[in-house]
Write an enzyme that holds these catalytic residues in place. Structure first.
Site, short mmCIF file in Angstrom:
data_model
loop_
_atom_site.label_atom_id
_atom_site.label_comp_id
_atom_site.label_asym_id
_atom_site.label_seq_id
_atom_site.Cartn_x
_atom_site.Cartn_y
_atom_site.Cartn_z
N LYS A 1 -80.34 75.38 -62.56
CA LYS A 1 -81.24 75.17 -61.43
C LYS A 1 -81.04 73.51 -60.89
CE LYS A 1 -84.34 77.22 -59.85
NZ LYS A 1 -84.06 78.26 -58.84
N TYR B 1 -75.94 82.25 -59.30
CA TYR B 1 -76.95 81.36 -60.18
C TYR B 1 -75.92 80.43 -61.04
CZ TYR B 1 -80.26 79.62 -63.28
OH TYR B 1 -81.02 78.86 -64.29
N ASP C 1 -75.78 67.90 -64.82
CA ASP C 1 -75.87 68.53 -66.07
C ASP C 1 -74.34 68.94 -66.49
OD1 ASP C 1 -75.85 70.34 -68.39
OD2 ASP C 1 -77.35 71.59 -67.44
P1 13P Z 1 -80.48 74.03 -66.31
O1 13P Z 1 -80.29 74.26 -64.77
O2 13P Z 1 -81.34 72.77 -66.42
O3 13P Z 1 -79.00 73.88 -66.87
O4 13P Z 1 -80.98 75.20 -66.73
C1 13P Z 1 -80.55 76.65 -66.54
C2 13P Z 1 -81.23 77.65 -67.25
O5 13P Z 1 -81.03 78.77 -67.07
C3 13P Z 1 -82.52 77.48 -68.19
O6 13P Z 1 -82.88 78.70 -68.69
MG MG Z 2 -78.22 73.28 -68.36
MG MG Z 3 -81.01 70.99 -65.99
#
Ligand code: 13P
Ligand code: MG
Ligand code: MG
Ligand code: 13P
Length: 368
Positions: free
Chosen positions: A235, A232, A11
């Protein structure tokens, strides 16, 4: 012919929040791989797709797994993408590039990677799975069912080529000092495999091999971003490659368990529980930054050259499944932050809740 199939995904920025990458971003990444991979003869073929806000670079080449040229090509493509993402003001530009400089291979640097070196069959075919808003344990259940349970994989009963079952290589992803893995075979070790795979946050399928032929059957990215970043950062959004037909499950057998829409970790801010929805390739994200999604693109390959993908979840059957999964998503969302609707503290501790708990801790009093 020996061939390596590599998928490296990241990402590096998306439109309007964590929704989907811009077309320009995908074009820039694709063009970079074409100019520096195809034209320079480093890769045989490639295909770019997105799932939610993640871009997957699928490549075929002759260099083996964990090859620095191939990994650097993908890393540099994502760096170039990040530049454009910043230009366009995309959200989370460079999100998954956790290190400043490339060294050796992308493992531990943020992008997810799944690779397999194969002896190409005359009618080689495989499926590229890409998930968003979830972690690599999301594949545990469907791949267990697709490779070890005759209730889902009829081939385990019907095909002599699959008679001996499959070997699972499972990684303890909590062990960050090195790769801690165990090898177990189904059906002999079925209950041990289940005992590990029930814990999606700790034990993750890394590879699956045919016990009949010894060939590699599946490869899953095992990256846990919070283990790398210590906080964090988004994800993990895992990718996987699964060979199908012949000594491997039929395509429909490995797709079948995704009809469950099982509850996985992820969803909003990576902190919730939500059902995994099978979606068409290049689908965006929506409700509550979710639900967690997975796409499946099937390819045939000859001498390393890829066909166009068959978008396996783009078929009327899956519309009905998506409706059911939407209902499951709404059901669990109705209880908001309560209990199993949110992830346990061990998963949240990399986020802002740590500070909050520290502050509250000081306010507690023990009654005399
Ligand atoms: P991603 O990991 O897909 O960027 O999503 C992060 C997130 O916090 C969505 O609420
Ligand atoms: Mg993202
Ligand atoms: Mg993502
Ligand atoms: P076909 O007869 O269409 O090749 O299908 C065989 C099969 O095993 C499907 O699972």
């Amino acid at each position: 012919m020996k061939l390596t199939i590599s998928v490296i995904k990241a990402d590096v920025g998306s439109i309007g929040g964590h929704i989907k990458p811009s077309q320009k971003l995908k074009d820039v990444v694709a063009n970079f791989v074409y100019e520096n991979g195809i034209k320079k003869g480093e890769v045989v073929d490639y295909y770019i797709s997105s799932t939610g806000d993640d871009i997957a670079i699928l490549m075929t080449h002759k260099k083996g797994a964990l090859n620095d040229t191939i990994h650097k090509l993908a890393w540099d493509a994502f760096v170039e993408g990040t530049r454009v993402a910043k230009e366009q003001g995309l959200y989370g530009a460079g999100q998954d590039l956790l290190k400043d400089a490339f060294s050796g291979n992308v493992k531990g640097m943020g992008p997810a990677v799944a690779e397999m070196e194969i002896e190409e069959r005359p009618n080689e075919c495989f499926v590229l799975f890409a998930a968003d808003k979830t972690d690599p344990g999301a594949y545990n259940l469907p791949f267990y069912l697709g490779f070890a349970d005759p209730m889902y994989c009829a081939g385990l009963m019907l095909s002599p080529k699959m008679g001996k079952g499959f070997k699972f290589v499972i990684m303890d992803v909590a062990h960050t000092e090195g790769d801690r893995v165990i090898e177990l075979s189904a059906p002999e070790d079925l209950y041990d495999i289940a005992a590990l795979l029930r814990d999606n946050q700790r034990f993750v399928i890394e590879h699956i091999y045919s016990d009949s032929t010894g060939e590699i059957a599946a490869s899953v990215s095992t990256t846990r971003l919070h283990n790398i970043a210590g906080k964090y950062t988004g994800k993990d959004d895992p990718v996987a490659l699964v060979r199908v037909q012949g000594a491997f499950p039929a395509t429909g057998e490995i797709l079948a368990p995704f009809s469950i829409g099982h509850y996985v970790a992820g969803f909003m801010r990576g902190s919730h529980t939500g059902p995994l929805m099978p979606v068409k390739a290049n689908s965006p994200i929506s409700y509550f930054d979710g639900p967690p999604v997975v796409s499946a693109q099937a390819f045939s390959v000859k001498d390393g050259k890829l066909t166009e993908p068959a978008d396996a979840f783009d078929q009327p059957f899956w519309d009905w499944v998506r409706d059911q999964v939407s209902q499951k998503a709404l059901d669990i969302r109705r209880q908001g932050f309560s209990g199993c609707a949110m992830l346990p503290y061990s998963e949240l501790e990399y986020g802002g809740i740590v500070e909050k708990m520290k502050k509250l801790d000081g306010k507690f009093k023990v009654r005399k």
